[in-house]
Enzyme design. Structure first.
Site, PDB file in Angstrom:
ATOM      1  N   GLU A 157       0.808  -1.222   0.000  1.00 20.07           N
ATOM      2  CA  GLU A 157       0.000   0.000   0.000  1.00 20.07           C
ATOM      3  C   GLU A 157       0.843   1.275   0.000  1.00 20.07           C
ATOM      4  OE1 GLU A 157      -2.953  -0.269   3.096  1.00 20.07           O
ATOM      5  OE2 GLU A 157      -3.662  -2.221   2.411  1.00 20.07           O
ATOM      6  N   ASN A 198       2.179  -5.029  -3.159  1.00 23.62           N
ATOM      7  CA  ASN A 198       0.752  -5.299  -2.972  1.00 23.62           C
ATOM      8  C   ASN A 198       0.019  -3.994  -2.699  1.00 23.62           C
ATOM      9  OD1 ASN A 198      -1.369  -7.349  -2.529  1.00 23.62           O
ATOM     10  ND2 ASN A 198      -1.308  -6.705  -0.381  1.00 23.62           N
ATOM     11  N   HIS A 235     -10.501  -5.457  -2.697  1.00 28.22           N
ATOM     12  CA  HIS A 235     -11.576  -5.208  -1.739  1.00 28.22           C
ATOM     13  C   HIS A 235     -12.660  -4.450  -2.508  1.00 28.22           C
ATOM     14  CE1 HIS A 235      -9.238  -6.685   1.594  1.00 28.22           C
ATOM     15  NE2 HIS A 235      -8.272  -5.810   1.364  1.00 28.22           N
ATOM     16  N   GLU A 263      -6.463 -10.356  -1.502  1.00 26.74           N
ATOM     17  CA  GLU A 263      -7.298 -10.121  -0.315  1.00 26.74           C
ATOM     18  C   GLU A 263      -8.767  -9.974  -0.706  1.00 26.74           C
ATOM     19  OE1 GLU A 263      -5.825  -6.909   2.119  1.00 26.74           O
ATOM     20  OE2 GLU A 263      -3.729  -7.420   1.737  1.00 26.74           O
ATOM     21  N   ASP A 265     -12.504  -9.625  -1.164  1.00 31.39           N
ATOM     22  CA  ASP A 265     -13.810  -9.647  -0.524  1.00 31.39           C
ATOM     23  C   ASP A 265     -14.697  -8.657  -1.273  1.00 31.39           C
ATOM     24  OD1 ASP A 265     -12.883  -7.183   0.519  1.00 31.39           O
ATOM     25  OD2 ASP A 265     -12.527  -8.013   2.500  1.00 31.39           O
TER      26      ASP A 265
END
Length: 328
Positions: A157, A198, A235, A263, A265
């Site tokens: 990030e 990432n 996300h 990750e 979702d």
């Protein structure tokens, strides 16, 4: 890598010693990992840590359905080295031992990140001292698990939404050179691990953030920085699944060996969104794996959006059923 048994794609959860009376004991759950690997991919995983791996129902689902685990929090800097020179290995060791006992790949997460950072790191203002701090942290953490962790999120990030570099102690003191320092330290610590950069909101191909990732990774790799892969966290909100294919293809166009959805979702967990997002990896040759960020909604960091593949009672949702059908 783990071998794939194509003829044993379902396992009765009753055989997994779940608590008596659990709804899951009356159902049969298929391994999404085995179906995904049969498509030529390397893993379909999830995140976890000691508290959830000690939960019998949660652990049983991971044992049956998933092929990889990422530590949700236990390997982040504030957890693993909260005080300079003092490392807390309890949580990471538990996860590693559980994964190896159960034949799961491990993705290491995360080494250099502005958030969940031990407070003492933010007080380091000398470039040489911060360089040593980064190198020591990576050498200690990766060195302990050398040869046992498949992927590492080395830098996490680092981009703002407009494509500029995020303000952090690392960028303030070292500028973008912290990326080179981190990746070179990681390569030295474990030459066989796949090293990832990432980030989140890399969900459209032409966004400033996605383009910043691609352009800078190309620049760094050309300069010899050992970046193996780009991770897109994914996300998502409802309706975004259809855009993932273009974004993954764009990231795969960078000068890296591989990409992964790290990750995943999706708010609302619409089946069509999950199928589209996972299919984006299936269709991209450079995409090696998908990890969803949790098992059941209750335990998600976005619990109020019901974003995962299992509901609060550990029952597979329509998104899981449709993923199984799509991969089959």
């Amino acid at each position: 890598m783990h071998s794939v048994t194509l003829f044993a794609l379902a396992a009765p959860l009753a055989a997994l010693a779940l608590p008596s009376g659990s709804l899951l004991t009356r159902q049969e759950l298929q391994s999404i990992n085995e179906l995904f690997v049969a498509k030529g991919k390397e893993y379909f995983g999830t995140c976890s840590d000691q508290n959830l791996l000690s939960n019998q129902q949660n652990a049983a689902i991971i044992q049956t359905a998933f092929g990889a685990v990422t530590p949700e929090n236990s390997m982040k800097w504030d957890q693993i080295q909260p005080t300079q020179g003092q490392f807390n290995w309890d949580g990471p060791d538990f996860l590693m031992d559980w994964a190896e006992t159960n034949g799961k790949i491990v993705r290491g997460h995360t080494l250099v990140w502005h958030s969940q950072l031990a407070g003492w790191v933010n007080s380091v203002t000398d470039p040489a001292a911060l360089t040593e701090v980064i190198q020591t942290h990576i050498a200690e953490v990766m060195g302990r698990y050398k040869g046992r962790i498949y992927h590492w999120d080395v830098v996490n990030e680092m981009w703002n939404e407009d494509g500029t570099m995020r303000d952090s102690v690392f960028s303030q003191v070292l500028g973008e050179d912290f990326v080179r320092i981190a990746f070179e330290a990681a390569r030295a610590a474990d030459p066989d691990a796949k090293l990832y950069i990432n980030d989140y909101n890399l969900d459209t191909a032409d966004s400033p953030k996605t383009q910043a990732m691609i352009n800078n990774v190309n620049k760094w790799v050309e300069a010899g920085v050992p970046i193996d892969g780009i991770g897109t966290q994914a996300h998502l909100t409802g309706g975004m699944g259809s855009g993932v294919a273009g974004a993954v293809a764009a990231l795969a166009g960078a000068n890296v060996a591989e990409v992964a959805i790290t990750e995943l979702d999706i708010a609302g967990a619409a089946a069509e969104d999950y199928v589209a997002a996972v299919d984006a990896c299936v269709q991209e040759p450079k995409c090696v794996g998908v990890s969803v960020w949790g098992v059941r909604d209750t335990d998600s960091w976005r619990a109020d959006t019901s974003p995962l593949l299992f509901d609060d009672s550990y029952q597979p949702k329509d998104a899981y059923t449709q993923l199984i059908a799509s991969l089959s």
